[in-house]
Motif scaffolding. Structure first.
Motif, PDB file in Angstrom:
ATOM      1  N   VAL A   7      32.642 -54.174 -14.617  1.00 31.98           N
ATOM      2  CA  VAL A   7      31.804 -52.999 -14.455  1.00 31.98           C
ATOM      3  C   VAL A   7      32.625 -51.711 -14.542  1.00 31.98           C
ATOM      4  O   VAL A   7      33.835 -51.719 -14.367  1.00 31.98           O
ATOM      5  N   GLY A   8      31.925 -50.622 -14.797  1.00 31.89           N
ATOM      6  CA  GLY A   8      32.524 -49.299 -14.907  1.00 31.89           C
ATOM      7  C   GLY A   8      31.611 -48.425 -15.737  1.00 31.89           C
ATOM      8  O   GLY A   8      30.612 -48.896 -16.280  1.00 31.89           O
ATOM      9  N   VAL A   9      31.953 -47.173 -15.846  1.00 31.54           N
ATOM     10  CA  VAL A   9      31.120 -46.257 -16.617  1.00 31.54           C
ATOM     11  C   VAL A   9      31.332 -46.461 -18.109  1.00 31.54           C
ATOM     12  O   VAL A   9      32.290 -47.110 -18.534  1.00 31.54           O
ATOM     13  N   THR A  10      30.452 -45.882 -18.889  1.00 26.24           N
ATOM     14  CA  THR A  10      30.570 -45.918 -20.336  1.00 26.24           C
ATOM     15  C   THR A  10      31.942 -45.409 -20.754  1.00 26.24           C
ATOM     16  O   THR A  10      32.379 -44.364 -20.292  1.00 26.24           O
ATOM     17  N   GLY A  11      32.615 -46.162 -21.604  1.00 26.71           N
ATOM     18  CA  GLY A  11      33.911 -45.750 -22.124  1.00 26.71           C
ATOM     19  C   GLY A  11      35.106 -46.195 -21.305  1.00 26.71           C
ATOM     20  O   GLY A  11      36.244 -45.924 -21.673  1.00 26.71           O
TER      21      GLY A  11
END
Length: 172
Positions: A7-11
């Protein structure tokens, strides 16, 4: 580590890490965006919940996403490990801008046969805009989930810099 959610933000590099983990651990990798977008004009898979339910019923998998709302809880319920790429905007934004620029210039074929276009850059749905505007919201969502007692059995690895992630991956 048999059912891994990256998981993580876009990019942040979720897909890149998930592919590397798949190679290193020999686990099947499923790209969430490819499951979600399944046709032209960024059409959405109407059977996403069923597809993700089927994939996550398997004993081993890696999926790269916080999860679209319709499957988010399912992913978190069935994962045994969460790897959180918790990178700051100063790391994320150059990555997402380079990736989108490359995809636009080369007309790279993406999920469901779609491509990023110059016109897409003006949309709030564009990855660069999305990464900027959703960074804090997504971070808080992951933070809430990793602290949720319902997911307490999850092994969680949280990385705040790509060098830390690379060192961890090399140690596997």
């Amino acid at each position: 580590m048999e059912r891994i959610l990256v998981v993580g933000v876009t990019g942040a590099g979720k897909s890149t890490l998930a592919q590397a983990l798949s190679s290193r651990l020999g686990l099947p990798y499923h790209e969430m965006d490819a499951l979600y977008f399944n046709g032209p004009d960024w059409s959405v898979n109407s059977e996403l919940a069923e597809d993700v339910s089927r994939l996550t019923a398997e004993p081993c998998w890696i999926i790269d996403s916080l999860g679209y709302p319709e499957v988010r809880d399912l992913l978190w319920d069935r994962a045994d490990t969460v790897i959180w790429l918790d990178y700051p905007k100063r790391v994320i934004m150059p990555r997402v801008l380079r990736r989108s620029f490359r995809r636009t210039v080369t007309r790279e074929l993406l999920f469901g046969g779609n491509r990023e276009t110059w016109a897409d850059w003006l949309s709030r749905e564009h990855p660069a805009w999305w990464a900027w505007s959703q960074h804090g919201t997504r971070r808080r969502e992951v933070e809430r989930r990793v602290r949720d007692p319902r997911f307490a059995p999850l092994d969680t690895f949280r990385f705040s810099h790509p060098n830390d992630t690379a060192a961890w991956l090399a140690s596997l």
